[in-house]
Write a protein that holds these residues in place. Sequence first.
Motif, mmCIF file in Angstrom:
data_model
loop_
_atom_site.group_PDB
_atom_site.id
_atom_site.type_symbol
_atom_site.label_atom_id
_atom_site.label_comp_id
_atom_site.label_asym_id
_atom_site.label_seq_id
_atom_site.Cartn_x
_atom_site.Cartn_y
_atom_site.Cartn_z
ATOM 1 N N MET A 828 0.721 -1.091 0.134
ATOM 2 C CA MET A 828 -0.074 0.121 0.109
ATOM 3 C C MET A 828 0.910 1.260 0.003
ATOM 4 O O MET A 828 0.484 2.409 -0.271
ATOM 5 C CB MET A 828 -0.847 -0.042 1.187
ATOM 6 C CG MET A 828 -2.030 -1.061 1.294
ATOM 7 S SD MET A 828 -2.465 -1.380 2.724
ATOM 8 C CE MET A 828 -3.429 0.094 3.434
ATOM 9 N N PHE A 829 1.915 1.140 0.461
ATOM 10 C CA PHE A 829 2.911 2.180 0.389
ATOM 11 C C PHE A 829 3.615 2.669 -0.874
ATOM 12 O O PHE A 829 4.186 3.724 -0.940
ATOM 13 C CB PHE A 829 3.986 1.973 1.549
ATOM 14 C CG PHE A 829 3.369 1.914 2.947
ATOM 15 C CD1 PHE A 829 2.137 2.222 3.308
ATOM 16 C CD2 PHE A 829 4.081 1.047 3.997
ATOM 17 C CE1 PHE A 829 1.544 1.529 4.508
ATOM 18 C CE2 PHE A 829 3.698 0.512 4.970
ATOM 19 C CZ PHE A 829 2.450 0.990 5.293
ATOM 20 N N HIS A 830 3.763 1.922 -1.919
ATOM 21 C CA HIS A 830 4.464 2.028 -2.906
ATOM 22 C C HIS A 830 3.939 3.321 -3.781
ATOM 23 O O HIS A 830 2.685 3.441 -3.983
ATOM 24 C CB HIS A 830 4.478 1.117 -3.906
ATOM 25 C CG HIS A 830 5.311 -0.098 -3.399
ATOM 26 N ND1 HIS A 830 6.698 -0.058 -3.781
ATOM 27 C CD2 HIS A 830 4.912 -1.243 -3.112
ATOM 28 C CE1 HIS A 830 7.076 -1.222 -3.301
ATOM 29 N NE2 HIS A 830 5.977 -1.971 -2.950
ATOM 30 N N GLY A 831 5.152 4.317 -3.780
ATOM 31 C CA GLY A 831 4.616 5.615 -4.768
ATOM 32 C C GLY A 831 4.139 6.636 -3.599
ATOM 33 O O GLY A 831 4.156 7.771 -4.153
ATOM 34 N N ASN A 836 9.646 6.015 2.513
ATOM 35 C CA ASN A 836 10.655 5.496 3.279
ATOM 36 C C ASN A 836 10.370 5.256 4.929
ATOM 37 O O ASN A 836 10.587 4.328 5.708
ATOM 38 C CB ASN A 836 11.827 6.200 3.086
ATOM 39 C CG ASN A 836 12.320 6.353 1.739
ATOM 40 O OD1 ASN A 836 12.235 5.114 1.007
ATOM 41 N ND2 ASN A 836 13.213 7.066 1.024
ATOM 42 N N GLU A 837 9.895 6.596 5.298
ATOM 43 C CA GLU A 837 9.247 6.471 6.503
ATOM 44 C C GLU A 837 8.205 5.343 7.046
ATOM 45 O O GLU A 837 8.244 5.005 8.053
ATOM 46 C CB GLU A 837 8.541 8.004 7.038
ATOM 47 C CG GLU A 837 9.677 9.193 6.945
ATOM 48 C CD GLU A 837 9.820 9.555 5.419
ATOM 49 O OE1 GLU A 837 10.600 10.642 5.579
ATOM 50 O OE2 GLU A 837 9.256 8.962 4.456
ATOM 51 N N ALA A 841 8.620 2.445 9.703
ATOM 52 C CA ALA A 841 7.495 2.299 10.599
ATOM 53 C C ALA A 841 7.053 0.886 10.760
ATOM 54 O O ALA A 841 6.708 0.335 11.939
ATOM 55 C CB ALA A 841 6.263 3.455 10.587
ATOM 56 N N ILE A 842 6.731 0.420 9.633
ATOM 57 C CA ILE A 842 5.782 -0.820 9.614
ATOM 58 C C ILE A 842 6.901 -2.107 9.942
ATOM 59 O O ILE A 842 6.718 -3.168 10.534
ATOM 60 C CB ILE A 842 5.145 -1.212 8.223
ATOM 61 C CG1 ILE A 842 4.398 -2.355 8.320
ATOM 62 C CG2 ILE A 842 6.625 -1.675 7.285
ATOM 63 C CD1 ILE A 842 3.245 -2.224 9.284
ATOM 64 N N ALA A 843 8.156 -1.754 9.561
ATOM 65 C CA ALA A 843 9.467 -2.817 10.126
ATOM 66 C C ALA A 843 9.357 -2.728 11.632
ATOM 67 O O ALA A 843 9.573 -3.714 12.312
ATOM 68 C CB ALA A 843 10.494 -2.312 9.632
#
Length: 949
Positions: A828-831, A836-837, A841-843
């Motif tokens: 969902m974060f691509h683009g 990067n943040e 955060a999900i890591a």
Amino acid sequence: MWLTPDEVSLKSALKLWVTEKTNDYFLLQRRRGHGDTGGKITGMLVGALDTVLDSNARMAPFRILLKVPGSQVSWVIASGATAEEVQKHWRWLDQNLLPYMAVFENKQDAASFAQGKVKGLIAEEVLGGQAALEDDPVRFREVLARFTQHFALPPQEKLVAQYTCCCWKGHVPRQGVLYLSANHLAFYSFLLGKEVKLLIPWVEITGLERVSLGLLTDVIRVRTRHRQRDFSMFLDVDEVMTVMGQLADVALRRLLDAGGLELNPTLQQPTSLTKRILEHQALCQYVLSLFGLPRSEGLREVLSCSVWTPHARCHTPGKLYATDNYVAFSSRQEGHCSLLIPLAEVLSIEKAESTSALPNPVIISVKSKRAFQLIELAQRDELLDSLGERLRTLHWRQAVAHGQSQRKKSLVHDDCHKQTKERLWEDHFAEFGRGVHMFRTDKIRKLVSMGIPECLRGELWLTFSDACSSLAGNPDYYADMVEQSLGQASIATEEIERDLHRSLPEHTAFQNETGIAALRRVLTAYAHRNPNIGYCQSMNILASVLLLYTREEEAFWLLVTVCERMLPDYFNRRVIGAQVDQSVFEELIQERLPHIADHITDLSPLASVSLSWFLTLFLSVLPFHSAIYVLDCFFYHGIKAIFQLGLAVLDANATELCASTDDGQALMTLTRYLTVRQLEMMRCRHRIQVLQGHEDTTKENTTEHFISLYWGDVVCPAPVVPRVRSRACPEQYHVDRAQFKSLYQLLAPWHCGPHTDTVAQRTFYLLNEDGDSHVSFTKFAQWIDTLYNGELNEKVRLLYRLHIPPELITFFLQQREFVQFCKTFCSMFHGDCSENELFQAIAMVTSLVLQIGEARHKGRTSEAGLNVTQEEGESVQQAASCSGEGSSEAQVEGDWTVSFEQILASLLTEQVLVNFLERPVDLSVKISTAKERQYQERAGLLAFQHKTR
């Protein structure tokens, strides 16, 4: 491609071919100009010549000739679009045929042997392909090869017909070939080096019409939503127009959910369509309409013959049509003389002795002690065998009622006085016969226009419509339907109860419970018989009038005949049939009443008035005594009478028409306006426009319905056409898996890149709680509402539920499902501008949750699992790859679980994730973009584009 050997001369004055290979018996040649880098002009001229002189529009550039040594005669036996293709045939000849030909001492015998072998190869290919179904399979195979070569469609695309013609671009004609396949209209032309290809799916076509362009008449105009194309110079424009209309109609019927619109089973499979099948289907539809037969009837035989007509004291020539359960005859001039004989009424069919005056006679005897003589039957024996077999089967399957029962009194009983009309009818019966198999001539048409006597009206309605055959063949059916429908409650029964006291309230027959109860039984019995139709508001008026002149059971079968045979598709959910006839009616106004059409430039508002004329057969708009005359003509002429009266109403003063003492005569003046064949052809063309309009309406209503559900106002969009059945509005719309995935890509607030299809599929299975492979728009709207307008915890819960396997009852995620959950988040974060943040955060959340899971685990996971928990500061993609499918075997599933609350609490520790999930997204922009894309790409239809160069 192997070709049927076609003789050509080796001496060509034009030198159009260049020989590239040769041996004792074969030559491989290339079309002059093909492949020449410096010979462009030559190639253009040769290609143009091919188009002008050859109906196949551009010959294959390579060919193989079979020759006889020492002779100037040769035969074309193979051709190819590429050098590789023709070289393959050349090698086969060299390896498999040439050695055997060397054995022959006589060179001519060797050539004959080669021709026979090539024909055998062609026969093998024909048997395994589309051409096997055609009348001329060898020629069709060659046409099919060119069609496949030009357009590169899938092998299962069934070619139906091809015609040479011109396609007009402005004022410039392009000579070429028009290909009509099961799913496409295609045109190919090659002229002076310019290749033109058009490929238009039938489902994209919104209209077909014949127009004139200057001095050119009989031009076929094909309209789509974006442009139009004109085709001309056909040898038989009527045939082309008919095939086009049928293919477009079949494609739309097969594709769209037309609310009960039936499609003949022989047309269901596009791979089985042939021109011969379409011609037979058109003839069958014409016969069913001409004689008002059930739509389930199949046309078996069509023969030329003459029938002895006692009233004319001569044999009347015409056509004999034999169907599953009827024998029908129509004179050469439609309407001059016709005859209908149900096989259930036939006692015997016998062959009489043939003489010069009476060649090939057949005698058909019926139960009413009458006999009909047919002569000049060319295939008499085959007809007798076929009819005899059907007659024996019919007698075996049902017991034929003996004699005629005494007619019971109807709800209204008037003493029948022998007045002028009655005497005329009695005289007619004596001369032309009585019952369904009476001769129908101009005289009976005049009698009908004068009005049927009260005492004969019910009998003749049953006779003209042939409802009496259904009544006689199903003696206990109505009683069973009444018994089965008693006590049942449905939307249809509620609507029937509401309308019972609105049916002819001014008539004394329906001012008491006896008449109301009879009307209730007839309507509920029919709704039970045909739930696809159920009940329509116009049916109560029609049924009440029928009950005035017939017994209750007879009224039921008349209602069945009207709804299912005489007015096909009128009473389905979308009243398709009535709308098609409205469109035909508008064209008739423009054609037959130009002074009205010129004054009223836009005839579409007329539909709001004239639609009720067709749905209620004028019963709701004319005084009762006038409306009965309309029914008399309707049961004799069919829907043609309604068209004629509609034209008369517009052409004359409506008030004067209603006040006329002889309303039937107003119809008589227009009876020669129309023929059944004309109406059927017009219906086919206009059905295309109506079905396309319904598709557009469905798309618009679906979007409007979704928006209303999203904003919480659950209100059905106003339908464009009258509703026939009431339904719960939110459940009226639903989508299957493919449609849902398309809508997901258009409307979801977050795109998941390559993971989108997986997430869409998981979402579909989650919303498809009933397991019927469909998602209602109520659930779809609730899902969209959660993503766009829900609280943070609702969005996370939805994503969490997507990853719980359906076979698990628990609401805990195991380690494998949790890793997939993280992958979804990552995609969902691509683009995103904060990509990067978000990954970091999900890591961190992944690491935290894995540690929580470890604390819950009774044992220790494998080393691979521990490694995952130590991957701090890296993206979730890296964490997922360490713990995904690649290392799943090293993981210990065991009791490692994590709850929704633990995941939510971990997510709340990272503000960047909270901001991402709570960021507002404009739904209106998404919907606007989605509507534009759907109209342009027509999602769910065949995504073919036509290309013009």
